[in-house]
Scaffold this active site. Structure first.
Site, PDB file in Angstrom:
ATOM      1  N   GLU A 106       0.804  -1.214   0.000  1.00  0.00           N
ATOM      2  CA  GLU A 106       0.000   0.000   0.000  1.00  0.00           C
ATOM      3  C   GLU A 106       0.839   1.267   0.000  1.00  0.00           C
ATOM      4  O   GLU A 106       1.981   1.282   0.456  1.00  0.00           O
ATOM      5  CB  GLU A 106      -0.935  -0.007   1.196  1.00  0.00           C
ATOM      6  CG  GLU A 106      -0.174  -0.118   2.482  1.00  0.00           C
ATOM      7  CD  GLU A 106      -1.071  -0.162   3.692  1.00  0.00           C
ATOM      8  OE1 GLU A 106      -2.156  -0.730   3.596  1.00  0.00           O
ATOM      9  OE2 GLU A 106      -0.672   0.391   4.712  1.00  0.00           O
ATOM     10  N   CYS A 119       3.637   8.465   0.290  1.00  0.00           N
ATOM     11  CA  CYS A 119       4.167   7.597   1.333  1.00  0.00           C
ATOM     12  C   CYS A 119       4.275   6.196   0.738  1.00  0.00           C
ATOM     13  O   CYS A 119       3.262   5.618   0.327  1.00  0.00           O
ATOM     14  CB  CYS A 119       3.179   7.638   2.504  1.00  0.00           C
ATOM     15  SG  CYS A 119       3.533   6.454   3.781  1.00  0.00           S
ATOM     16  N   CYS A 126       6.485  -6.436   8.444  1.00  0.00           N
ATOM     17  CA  CYS A 126       7.667  -5.856   9.098  1.00  0.00           C
ATOM     18  C   CYS A 126       8.009  -6.757  10.281  1.00  0.00           C
ATOM     19  O   CYS A 126       7.105  -7.276  10.940  1.00  0.00           O
ATOM     20  CB  CYS A 126       7.342  -4.448   9.602  1.00  0.00           C
ATOM     21  SG  CYS A 126       8.739  -3.641  10.411  1.00  0.00           S
ATOM     22  N   CYS A 130       6.602  -3.361  16.417  1.00  0.00           N
ATOM     23  CA  CYS A 130       6.082  -2.313  17.311  1.00  0.00           C
ATOM     24  C   CYS A 130       4.637  -2.652  17.692  1.00  0.00           C
ATOM     25  O   CYS A 130       3.844  -3.025  16.818  1.00  0.00           O
ATOM     26  CB  CYS A 130       6.140  -0.959  16.613  1.00  0.00           C
ATOM     27  SG  CYS A 130       7.790  -0.573  16.018  1.00  0.00           S
ATOM     28  N   CYS A 133       1.505  -1.023  15.745  1.00  0.00           N
ATOM     29  CA  CYS A 133       1.564  -0.902  14.285  1.00  0.00           C
ATOM     30  C   CYS A 133       0.928  -2.085  13.568  1.00  0.00           C
ATOM     31  O   CYS A 133       1.247  -3.241  13.860  1.00  0.00           O
ATOM     32  CB  CYS A 133       3.013  -0.744  13.852  1.00  0.00           C
ATOM     33  SG  CYS A 133       3.205  -0.732  12.064  1.00  0.00           S
ATOM     34  N   GLY A 177       6.662  -1.424   6.500  1.00  0.00           N
ATOM     35  CA  GLY A 177       8.030  -1.944   6.504  1.00  0.00           C
ATOM     36  C   GLY A 177       9.072  -1.028   7.106  1.00  0.00           C
ATOM     37  O   GLY A 177       8.848   0.169   7.307  1.00  0.00           O
ATOM     38  N   GLU A 178      10.212  -1.631   7.419  1.00  0.00           N
ATOM     39  CA  GLU A 178      11.350  -0.893   7.962  1.00  0.00           C
ATOM     40  C   GLU A 178      12.371  -0.746   6.829  1.00  0.00           C
ATOM     41  O   GLU A 178      13.046  -1.710   6.457  1.00  0.00           O
ATOM     42  CB  GLU A 178      11.933  -1.684   9.158  1.00  0.00           C
ATOM     43  CG  GLU A 178      13.247  -1.185   9.696  1.00  0.00           C
ATOM     44  CD  GLU A 178      13.329   0.321   9.912  1.00  0.00           C
ATOM     45  OE1 GLU A 178      12.546   0.861  10.699  1.00  0.00           O
ATOM     46  OE2 GLU A 178      14.193   0.968   9.271  1.00  0.00           O
ATOM     47  N   SER A 209      12.185   7.046   7.062  1.00  0.00           N
ATOM     48  CA  SER A 209      11.808   6.918   8.470  1.00  0.00           C
ATOM     49  C   SER A 209      12.246   5.558   8.994  1.00  0.00           C
ATOM     50  O   SER A 209      12.005   4.530   8.361  1.00  0.00           O
ATOM     51  CB  SER A 209      10.290   7.070   8.588  1.00  0.00           C
ATOM     52  OG  SER A 209       9.865   6.773   9.891  1.00  0.00           O
ATOM     53  N   SER A 232      11.924   7.166  14.538  1.00  0.00           N
ATOM     54  CA  SER A 232      10.740   6.892  15.350  1.00  0.00           C
ATOM     55  C   SER A 232      11.216   6.625  16.773  1.00  0.00           C
ATOM     56  O   SER A 232      11.728   5.550  17.075  1.00  0.00           O
ATOM     57  CB  SER A 232      10.006   5.666  14.802  1.00  0.00           C
ATOM     58  OG  SER A 232       9.435   5.973  13.558  1.00  0.00           O
ATOM     59  N   LEU A 233      11.069   7.622  17.629  1.00  0.00           N
ATOM     60  CA  LEU A 233      11.612   7.504  18.989  1.00  0.00           C
ATOM     61  C   LEU A 233      10.542   6.981  19.953  1.00  0.00           C
ATOM     62  O   LEU A 233      10.757   6.002  20.657  1.00  0.00           O
ATOM     63  CB  LEU A 233      12.157   8.868  19.451  1.00  0.00           C
ATOM     64  CG  LEU A 233      12.892   8.877  20.790  1.00  0.00           C
ATOM     65  CD1 LEU A 233      14.177   8.050  20.738  1.00  0.00           C
ATOM     66  CD2 LEU A 233      13.225  10.302  21.229  1.00  0.00           C
ATOM     67  N   HIS A 234       9.449   7.668  20.027  1.00  0.00           N
ATOM     68  CA  HIS A 234       8.256   7.259  20.793  1.00  0.00           C
ATOM     69  C   HIS A 234       8.376   7.251  22.314  1.00  0.00           C
ATOM     70  O   HIS A 234       7.357   7.158  23.005  1.00  0.00           O
ATOM     71  CB  HIS A 234       7.704   5.912  20.324  1.00  0.00           C
ATOM     72  CG  HIS A 234       7.485   5.822  18.850  1.00  0.00           C
ATOM     73  ND1 HIS A 234       7.031   6.883  18.097  1.00  0.00           N
ATOM     74  CD2 HIS A 234       7.671   4.798  17.965  1.00  0.00           C
ATOM     75  CE1 HIS A 234       6.950   6.506  16.822  1.00  0.00           C
ATOM     76  NE2 HIS A 234       7.331   5.262  16.718  1.00  0.00           N
ATOM     77  N   ASN A 310      -3.200   6.221  16.218  1.00  0.00           N
ATOM     78  CA  ASN A 310      -4.371   5.898  15.401  1.00  0.00           C
ATOM     79  C   ASN A 310      -4.739   4.448  15.708  1.00  0.00           C
ATOM     80  O   ASN A 310      -3.943   3.547  15.424  1.00  0.00           O
ATOM     81  CB  ASN A 310      -3.966   6.093  13.929  1.00  0.00           C
ATOM     82  CG  ASN A 310      -5.151   6.072  13.002  1.00  0.00           C
ATOM     83  OD1 ASN A 310      -6.303   6.095  13.443  1.00  0.00           O
ATOM     84  ND2 ASN A 310      -4.886   6.027  11.728  1.00  0.00           N
ATOM     85  N   CYS A 357      -0.193   3.101   8.803  1.00  0.00           N
ATOM     86  CA  CYS A 357       0.457   2.154   7.897  1.00  0.00           C
ATOM     87  C   CYS A 357       0.005   0.718   8.158  1.00  0.00           C
ATOM     88  O   CYS A 357      -0.209   0.308   9.277  1.00  0.00           O
ATOM     89  CB  CYS A 357       1.972   2.303   7.961  1.00  0.00           C
ATOM     90  SG  CYS A 357       2.741   1.828   9.496  1.00  0.00           S
TER      91      CYS A 357
HETATM   92  N1  SAH Z   1       9.366   1.384   9.944  1.00  0.00           N
HETATM   93  C1  SAH Z   1       9.585   2.767   9.868  1.00  0.00           C
HETATM   94  C2  SAH Z   1       8.759   3.459   8.812  1.00  0.00           C
HETATM   95  C3  SAH Z   1       7.330   3.008   8.664  1.00  0.00           C
HETATM   96  S1  SAH Z   1       6.269   3.381   9.999  1.00  0.00           S
HETATM   97  C4  SAH Z   1       9.388   3.423  11.234  1.00  0.00           C
HETATM   98  O1  SAH Z   1       8.897   2.779  12.141  1.00  0.00           O
HETATM   99  O2  SAH Z   1       9.781   4.577  11.364  1.00  0.00           O
HETATM  100  C5  SAH Z   1       6.013   5.114   9.779  1.00  0.00           C
HETATM  101  C6  SAH Z   1       5.476   5.830  10.996  1.00  0.00           C
HETATM  102  O3  SAH Z   1       4.118   5.427  11.269  1.00  0.00           O
HETATM  103  C7  SAH Z   1       6.280   5.525  12.249  1.00  0.00           C
HETATM  104  O4  SAH Z   1       6.667   6.686  12.940  1.00  0.00           O
HETATM  105  C8  SAH Z   1       5.311   4.707  13.035  1.00  0.00           C
HETATM  106  O5  SAH Z   1       5.611   4.761  14.369  1.00  0.00           O
HETATM  107  C9  SAH Z   1       3.958   5.284  12.650  1.00  0.00           C
HETATM  108  N2  SAH Z   1       2.824   4.440  13.026  1.00  0.00           N
HETATM  109  C10 SAH Z   1       2.737   3.090  12.957  1.00  0.00           C
HETATM  110  N3  SAH Z   1       1.561   2.661  13.465  1.00  0.00           N
HETATM  111  C11 SAH Z   1       0.873   3.755  13.861  1.00  0.00           C
HETATM  112  C12 SAH Z   1      -0.399   3.968  14.500  1.00  0.00           C
HETATM  113  N4  SAH Z   1      -1.198   2.957  14.787  1.00  0.00           N
HETATM  114  N5  SAH Z   1      -0.766   5.241  14.788  1.00  0.00           N
HETATM  115  C13 SAH Z   1       0.042   6.280  14.477  1.00  0.00           C
HETATM  116  N6  SAH Z   1       1.245   6.144  13.877  1.00  0.00           N
HETATM  117  C14 SAH Z   1       1.669   4.897  13.592  1.00  0.00           C
HETATM  118 FE1  SF4 Z   2       7.801  -1.834  11.442  1.00  0.00          FE
HETATM  119 FE2  SF4 Z   2       7.754   0.855  11.516  1.00  0.00          FE
HETATM  120 FE3  SF4 Z   2       5.526  -0.587  11.992  1.00  0.00          FE
HETATM  121 FE4  SF4 Z   2       7.507  -0.564  13.794  1.00  0.00          FE
HETATM  122  S1  SF4 Z   2       6.242   1.186  13.139  1.00  0.00           S
HETATM  123  S2  SF4 Z   2       6.386  -2.393  13.078  1.00  0.00           S
HETATM  124  S3  SF4 Z   2       9.280  -0.491  12.440  1.00  0.00           S
HETATM  125  S4  SF4 Z   2       6.642  -0.496  10.080  1.00  0.00           S
END
Ligand code: SAH
Ligand code: SF4
Length: 367
Positions: A106, A119, A126, A130, A133, A177-178, A209, A232-234, A310, A357
């Site tokens: 997608e 995007c 992946c 996380c 995600c 994906g990463e 990212s 992506s620090l979080h 989200n 995503c």
């Molecule tokens: N794998 C990479 C890039 C893809 S994810 C990464 O983690 O950075 C891109 C962004 O979408 C990341 O910052 C991720 O934390 C965020 N993301 C994933 N799931 C989400 C959700 N449920 N709500 C909000 N942001 C989300």
């Molecule tokens: Fe993979 Fe990025 Fe989703 Fe984490 S947020 S599971 S690294 S796609």
């Protein structure tokens, strides 16, 4: 779709490789060797990446024999557009493609005045895992090939060019994906996005990212990749980050920020820090203050992008249901950090079209 087994995927190759395959000239070994590229090759690249036409039958300034030669030697399509949805609440469009082996990929097009951002996904699934995600829910199926990453931009660019006459100016690797786990293919796609014979998009307009794959951040510097980097620090706390992002157990926050600082010092590209705000998990005043403290130890220009979580269903973190924070909490967090960083809040674009995503793929799979 008929697969020409011995031919190559056009959109996965650079200008030199295409030239060699097209003219059966394998006498040069280095990929970037500045040998004279046949002007026919340049004509073909212009059709594909400037006119967004990838059916060789329609390359009218090439002779018929050359067109059939192209058809024999290359595969021009590797993704099928199977679904797209327009968001009713934002100016974004979500696209779903099917690969030749029936996987779903997608991409989301976000329209802002004067700037169209795509995007893209870099993997099917992946394996970083996380907890918040959707992409990681089924683990990693496979890396996307270079041509599959490039094809996302190609098809969506063609779609939007035919409808609106607009060009996509920005790319973010924030889909499924990463990207740093699929390092080589992602780098090659960036070459095709940014080359003057390709899409000719500025490196400054591409953001990669990552959840923080430490050795690959250093590799980006060595390999001269000058795109923007988003981390992506979080969470500013190591023990908590490990629970949200399992790979964080392998690389500490300090190690990753040192690598990111190294990237900054070598590229002078402002670093984006992505921070998902999850209610009562990582959205406290204490978290905001610690985030500010953390960056006092590093010498880099940082932009913090706050992303309200989200929801992707009923997911729990230490018995707490993951939820989006109330707006007041988001504003409070923003207010604490805004004297120290540039800050933006990414109000989820297109919640109604499964904005985060991995969500569209999940729905297509479960249907
Ligand atoms: N794998 C990479 C890039 C893809 S994810 C990464 O983690 O950075 C891109 C962004 O979408 C990341 O910052 C991720 O934390 C965020 N993301 C994933 N799931 C989400 C959700 N449920 N709500 C909000 N942001 C989300
Ligand atoms: Fe993979 Fe990025 Fe989703 Fe984490 S947020 S599971 S690294 S796609």
């Amino acid at each position: 779709m008929f697969l020409k087994t011995y031919s190559m995927f056009f959109k996965g190759l650079n200008i030199f490789e295409i030239d060699r395959v097209f003219f059966d000239d394998f006498s040069h070994h280095s990929q970037s060797e500045q040998k004279k590229v046949n002007y026919r090759t340049k004509q073909v690249l212009k059709w594909v990446y400037s006119k967004y036409e990838d059916n060789p039958e329609l390359f009218t300034d090439l002779s018929k024999p050359l067109r059939s030669e192209l058809n024999k030697k290359f595969n021009f399509r590797s993704l099928d557009l199977v679904d797209y949805q327009f968001s009713k609440i934002s100016n974004s469009i979500k696209f779903a493609f099917k690969t030749l082996d029936n996987e779903i990929v997608e991409s989301v097009l976000m329209k802002h005045p004067g700037r169209y951002t795509l995007c893209v996904s870099s993997q099917v699934g992946c394996n970083v895992g996380c907890i918040f995600c959707a992409s990681g829910m089924f683990g990693l199926k496979r890396n996307l090939e270079t041509h599959e990453i490039v094809e996302q931009l190609f098809q969506i660019q063609k779609f939007i060019f035919e409808r609106e006459g607009k060009r996509i100016s920005n790319i973010v690797f924030m889909g499924m994906g990463e990207p740093l786990v699929n390092y080589r293919n992602v780098l090659k796609s960036i070459e095709i996005f940014t080359s003057d014979w390709g899409f000719n998009i500025s490196k400054r307009n591409i953001t990669l990212s990552t959840s923080g794959i430490l050795p690959r951040i250093y590799d980006l510097v060595v390999d001269g990749v000058r795109v923007k980097l988003a981390l992506s620090l979080h969470s500013p706390f190591q023990h908590e980050r490990e629970k949200l992002i399992p790979i964080a157990k392998k690389y500490t926050i300090d190690q990753i920020l040192k690598a990111v600082e190294y990237y900054y010092l070598n590229t002078k590209r402002r670093i984006t820090i992505e921070y998902i705000l999850i209610k009562d998990v990582n959205d406290s005043v204490n978290h905001a203050k610690e985030l500010v403290n953390l960056f006092k130890n590093y010498n880099m220009k940082v932009w913090v992008n706050l992303i309200p979580y989200n929801s992707i269903g009923n997911i729990y973190f230490e018995d707490k249901l993951l939820e989006e924070p109330k707006i007041e909490r988001i504003r409070e967090f923003e207010n604490i950090i805004k004297d120290y960083f540039e800050v933006s809040v990414r109000w989820s674009l297109g919640r109604d079209i499964d904005g985060a995503c991995g969500q569209l793929r999940r729905r297509i799979i479960s249907n």
